[in-house]
Enzyme design. Structure first.
Site, mmCIF file in Angstrom:
data_model
loop_
_atom_site.group_PDB
_atom_site.id
_atom_site.type_symbol
_atom_site.label_atom_id
_atom_site.label_comp_id
_atom_site.label_asym_id
_atom_site.label_seq_id
_atom_site.Cartn_x
_atom_site.Cartn_y
_atom_site.Cartn_z
ATOM 1 N N LYS A 157 -39.779 -113.199 58.745
ATOM 2 C CA LYS A 157 -40.431 -112.002 59.256
ATOM 3 C C LYS A 157 -41.958 -112.167 59.299
ATOM 4 C CE LYS A 157 -36.638 -109.050 57.676
ATOM 5 N NZ LYS A 157 -36.254 -107.884 56.835
ATOM 6 N N PHE B 255 -35.187 -94.818 56.972
ATOM 7 C CA PHE B 255 -36.100 -95.962 56.997
ATOM 8 C C PHE B 255 -36.113 -96.682 58.346
ATOM 9 C CE2 PHE B 255 -31.997 -97.436 55.295
ATOM 10 C CZ PHE B 255 -31.691 -98.469 56.171
ATOM 11 N N THR C 203 -32.215 -107.105 49.033
ATOM 12 C CA THR C 203 -33.107 -106.617 50.092
ATOM 13 C C THR C 203 -34.457 -106.176 49.544
ATOM 14 O OG1 THR C 203 -31.176 -105.870 51.348
ATOM 15 C CG2 THR C 203 -33.310 -104.954 51.971
ATOM 16 N N ARG D 230 -36.778 -113.864 48.759
ATOM 17 C CA ARG D 230 -37.437 -112.557 48.803
ATOM 18 C C ARG D 230 -38.277 -112.309 47.559
ATOM 19 N NH1 ARG D 230 -32.203 -109.557 51.465
ATOM 20 N NH2 ARG D 230 -32.921 -109.582 53.647
ATOM 21 N N ASN E 163 -39.943 -107.804 53.096
ATOM 22 C CA ASN E 163 -39.166 -108.686 52.213
ATOM 23 C C ASN E 163 -39.014 -110.118 52.740
ATOM 24 O OD1 ASN E 163 -37.433 -108.135 54.308
ATOM 25 N ND2 ASN E 163 -35.818 -107.228 53.041
ATOM 26 N N HIS F 52 -34.635 -112.287 56.700
ATOM 27 C CA HIS F 52 -33.429 -111.517 57.035
ATOM 28 C C HIS F 52 -32.240 -112.456 57.066
ATOM 29 C CE1 HIS F 52 -30.631 -108.928 59.314
ATOM 30 N NE2 HIS F 52 -30.387 -110.016 60.039
#
Length: 213
Positions: free
Chosen positions: A27, A73, A107, A121, A131, A134
Site C-alpha cells: 500500500k 470505515f 489487519t 504489518r 497497515n 493487503h
C-alpha cells in the site's frame, strides 16, 4: 505378509500437487519499503507470478473494496488505497492464501505488534488503517482480486488432489518410467544429466517440426 512401515507407505504414496495463488498489495504508506517486502516474500517461499505498479482512482478503489461497502470505515479505506501508488503482486505457493495472511499478520497494526511482532504489518504498518499490505482472505476473493488488478491474466485451474494424481498417472508417469528404465540399462556416469537429456528428447508434448525439403 509383513505390513509396510509408515516410512515405506509414505514413500509409496503418489505425489500431491497443491498450488494456490493470492493477491498481495503493497500500500501507499509502505511503497518506499517495497524492495524489502518483496525480498521477504521470495525468501518465504512465494513465487511472484506477476507484478505491476498502479495508482487507483477513488472509483477503482471503491470497486476493489466493494465487499466492505456500507461499513463505517469504507470511505476512509477507499481514500487511503487511492492516496498514492501501490504495487500489486500475484503470489503462488502451497497454501498461498493462508501463508500470506500469516506472514502479514492481523489487519490492525497495533494488534499485530502485540500478537504477531514479526509480521509485515507489525513491522511496516503505521496505525489501525495504514497497515502497509493487503492479502486476499479466501480462494474466491483471491480470484476476484487478481482479475481486478490483472484483467489480462489467465487464471487456469491448477490440478489438486485426485485430479493431480490422475494427471500424473496419465501424462507423466509413463514417460518417466521409460526414462528410468533406460537409465538403469545405460548406467551412465552422470545419471541426472542423462535422465534430463532423455526427458528433453522424449518429451511427448514437444512440438514436432517438419524438416525443410
Amino acid at each position: 505378509m509383513p505390513e509396510d512401515t509408515p516410512v515405506e507407505r509414505s514413500m509409496m504414496e503418489p505425489p500431491q500437487i497443491y498450488v494456490e495463488r493470492t493477491l498481495a498489495l503493497i500500500k501507499p504508506d509502505a511503497l518506499h519499503k517495497a524492495d524489502e517486502i518483496e525480498d521477504i516474500i521470495v525468501r518465504s517461499g512465494f513465487t511472484v507470478l506477476s507484478k505491476r505498479r498502479v495508482h487507483l482512482s477513488p472509483e477503482q478503489a471503491s470497486d476493489f473494496y466493494a465487499e466492505h461497502y456500507g461499513k463505517m470505515f469504507f470511505p476512509s479505506l477507499v481514500a487511503y488505497l487511492s492516496s498514492g501508488p501501490i504495487i500489486a503482486l500475484v503470489l503462488a505457493r502451497d497454501k498461498a492464501i493462508a501463508y500470506w495472511n500469516m506472514l502479514i499478520g492481523p489487519t490492525n497494526t497495533y494488534k499485530a505488534r502485540e500478537t504477531h511482532p514479526d509480521s509485515l504489518r507489525a513491522i511496516y504498518g503505521l496505525d489501525d488503517q495504514r497497515n502497509a499490505v493487503h492479502g486476499s482472505e479466501t480462494f474466491s476473493s483471491a480470484e476476484r482480486e487478481i482479475r481486478f488488478m490483472f484483467p489480462d491474466m489467465t487464471l487456469e485451474p491448477v490440478p489438486a488432489g485426485q485430479a493431480a494424481k490422475d494427471y500424473l498417472m496419465k501424462n507423466v508417469n509413463p514417460t518417466l518410467l521409460q526414462g528410468l528404465t533406460g537409465l538403469c540399462k545405460a548406467k551412465p556416469e552422470e545419471p541426472v544429466v542423462w535422465l534430463a537429456d532423455w526427458l528433453l528428447e522424449n518429451n511427448p508434448n514437444k512440438p514436432k517440426v517438419e524438416e525443410p525439403l
